[in-house]
Motif scaffolding. Structure first.
Motif, short mmCIF file in Angstrom:
data_model
loop_
_atom_site.label_atom_id
_atom_site.label_comp_id
_atom_site.label_asym_id
_atom_site.label_seq_id
_atom_site.Cartn_x
_atom_site.Cartn_y
_atom_site.Cartn_z
N ARG A 17 0.84 -1.20 0.00
CA ARG A 17 0.00 0.00 0.00
C ARG A 17 0.88 1.24 0.00
NH1 ARG A 17 -4.91 1.30 4.21
NH2 ARG A 17 -5.62 3.19 3.21
N ILE A 18 0.61 2.15 -0.85
CA ILE A 18 1.37 3.39 -0.92
C ILE A 18 0.58 4.48 -0.21
CG2 ILE A 18 2.44 5.10 -2.40
CD1 ILE A 18 3.74 2.33 -2.41
N GLY A 147 5.81 13.89 9.85
CA GLY A 147 7.18 13.87 9.36
C GLY A 147 7.52 15.02 8.45
N ASP A 148 8.38 14.74 7.47
CA ASP A 148 8.93 15.77 6.60
C ASP A 148 8.10 15.95 5.33
OD1 ASP A 148 11.15 16.09 8.32
OD2 ASP A 148 12.18 14.41 7.37
N PHE A 149 8.03 17.20 4.89
CA PHE A 149 7.38 17.57 3.64
C PHE A 149 8.34 18.41 2.81
CE2 PHE A 149 3.85 16.66 6.39
CZ PHE A 149 2.83 16.22 5.58
N VAL A 150 8.32 18.18 1.50
CA VAL A 150 9.09 19.01 0.56
C VAL A 150 8.17 19.37 -0.59
CG1 VAL A 150 11.05 19.12 -1.01
CG2 VAL A 150 11.30 17.94 1.19
N GLN A 151 7.92 20.65 -0.77
CA GLN A 151 7.04 21.14 -1.83
C GLN A 151 5.71 20.40 -1.85
OE1 GLN A 151 7.21 23.76 -4.22
NE2 GLN A 151 8.65 24.41 -2.65
N GLY A 170 9.75 5.31 8.53
CA GLY A 170 10.92 5.26 7.67
C GLY A 170 10.98 6.38 6.67
N ASP A 171 11.63 6.10 5.56
CA ASP A 171 11.90 7.12 4.55
C ASP A 171 10.79 7.20 3.51
OD1 ASP A 171 14.39 7.71 5.73
OD2 ASP A 171 15.35 6.07 4.64
N PHE A 172 10.57 8.42 3.03
CA PHE A 172 9.57 8.69 1.99
C PHE A 172 10.22 9.52 0.88
CE2 PHE A 172 7.15 7.89 5.76
CZ PHE A 172 5.92 7.37 5.37
N LEU A 173 9.69 9.37 -0.31
CA LEU A 173 10.09 10.21 -1.43
C LEU A 173 8.90 10.42 -2.34
CD1 LEU A 173 12.35 11.70 -3.03
CD2 LEU A 173 12.76 9.55 -4.24
N ASN A 174 8.51 11.66 -2.54
CA ASN A 174 7.39 12.00 -3.44
C ASN A 174 6.14 11.20 -3.11
OD1 ASN A 174 8.94 13.91 -4.82
ND2 ASN A 174 9.73 12.37 -6.24
N ASP A 175 5.77 11.19 -1.85
CA ASP A 175 4.53 10.56 -1.36
C ASP A 175 4.60 9.04 -1.33
OD1 ASP A 175 3.49 13.12 -1.17
OD2 ASP A 175 2.40 12.99 -3.04
N TRP A 194 12.88 -2.31 2.36
CA TRP A 194 13.44 -1.28 1.50
C TRP A 194 12.56 -1.11 0.28
CZ3 TRP A 194 17.96 1.49 2.36
CH2 TRP A 194 18.70 1.09 3.49
N TYR A 195 12.32 0.14 -0.08
CA TYR A 195 11.57 0.44 -1.29
C TYR A 195 12.46 1.31 -2.15
CZ TYR A 195 7.31 -1.11 1.03
OH TYR A 195 6.34 -1.86 1.66
N ASN A 196 12.55 1.00 -3.39
CA ASN A 196 13.29 1.83 -4.34
C ASN A 196 12.35 2.16 -5.47
OD1 ASN A 196 16.10 1.85 -3.26
ND2 ASN A 196 15.78 -0.36 -3.37
N ILE A 197 11.56 3.19 -5.25
CA ILE A 197 10.49 3.53 -6.18
C ILE A 197 10.93 4.71 -7.02
CG2 ILE A 197 8.11 4.31 -6.38
CD1 ILE A 197 7.59 2.91 -3.70
N LYS A 198 10.82 4.54 -8.32
CA LYS A 198 11.15 5.63 -9.23
C LYS A 198 9.88 6.10 -9.92
CE LYS A 198 15.78 3.85 -10.17
NZ LYS A 198 16.71 3.39 -11.22
N ASP A 199 9.73 7.41 -10.00
CA ASP A 199 8.55 7.97 -10.69
C ASP A 199 8.68 7.74 -12.18
OD1 ASP A 199 7.37 8.80 -8.36
OD2 ASP A 199 8.25 10.82 -8.46
#
Length: 199
Positions: A17-18, A147-151, A170-175, A194-199
């Motif tokens: 689930r994302i 947690g952290d938000f960027v833009q 843990g870590d998040f990137l672009n939601d 570990w998740y390595n998700i690329k847009d």
């Protein structure tokens, strides 16, 4: 904060689930376009002012003080104005959302809150009306991210609580989950993923 959350026993990760934000939550909160993520300053074609001071609020449209400013698109600003510009503590109300906090040149800066029409709430830091820095977001279904938000996006380190009591830390990137994280499940050993998700 995060250690306390873990000790409180939040648990169970829903695999694959994302996050838990509905499309409507993010459509309303961010408009999903990076260029239009921030609340744009409404057009001032026919500004109207009201205030409780002895100042004339309509001199060249440059009222300074505490008052209410109505915009042609229906947006209402209640708070401090400097020469007709939102500067200082105030509240900006649109048809879809309400910003409250410290404004600089018509944009929310620093600590503030955002309340959406669908009931979602953000409490945290802003830069130019965008969610930026540390904050807490509770979506319309009651699930919470801290947690952290960027833009306007969940990027950095954070914790996410699902309605069933599960928790991801843990870590998040672009939601999305990205990097190292842990999920907690009642009576089950914590597992590092570990998740390595690329847009």
């Amino acid at each position: 904060i995060y250690n306390c959350a873990l000790e409180a026993g939040f648990n169970e990760y829903q695999a694959g689930r994302i996050l838990g934000f509905s499309a409507d939550d993010y459509q309303n909160m961010l408009d999903r376009e990076r260029g239009s993520t921030q609340e744009t300053t409404p057009k001032e074609t026919t500004p109207q002012y009201s205030n409780n001071s002895s100042n004339d609020p309509n001199v060249n449209g440059n009222f300074t003080g505490y008052g209410t400013k109505n915009y042609s698109d229906g947006t209402i600003y209640i708070g401090n104005l400097v020469s007709g510009v939102q500067n200082g503590y105030g509240k900006k109300i649109t048809s879809e959302r309400t910003f409250e906090g410290n404004f600089i040149n018509n944009q929310l800066q620093g600590k503030g809150t955002l309340k959406l029409k669908n009931g979602a709430i953000y409490d945290g830091e802003f830069v130019n009306d965008a969610l930026q820095g540390k904050g807490e977001f509770i979506n319309s279904s009651g699930e919470t991210y801290l947690g952290d938000f960027v833009q306007g996006r969940l990027t950095g380190f954070g914790a996410y609580w699902f309605n069933d009591g599960s928790m991801y830390l843990g870590d998040f990137l672009n939601d999305k989950f990205h990097g190292e994280g842990k999920y907690y499940k009642k009576n089950i050993v914590v597992i590092t993923v570990w998740y390595n998700i690329k847009d």
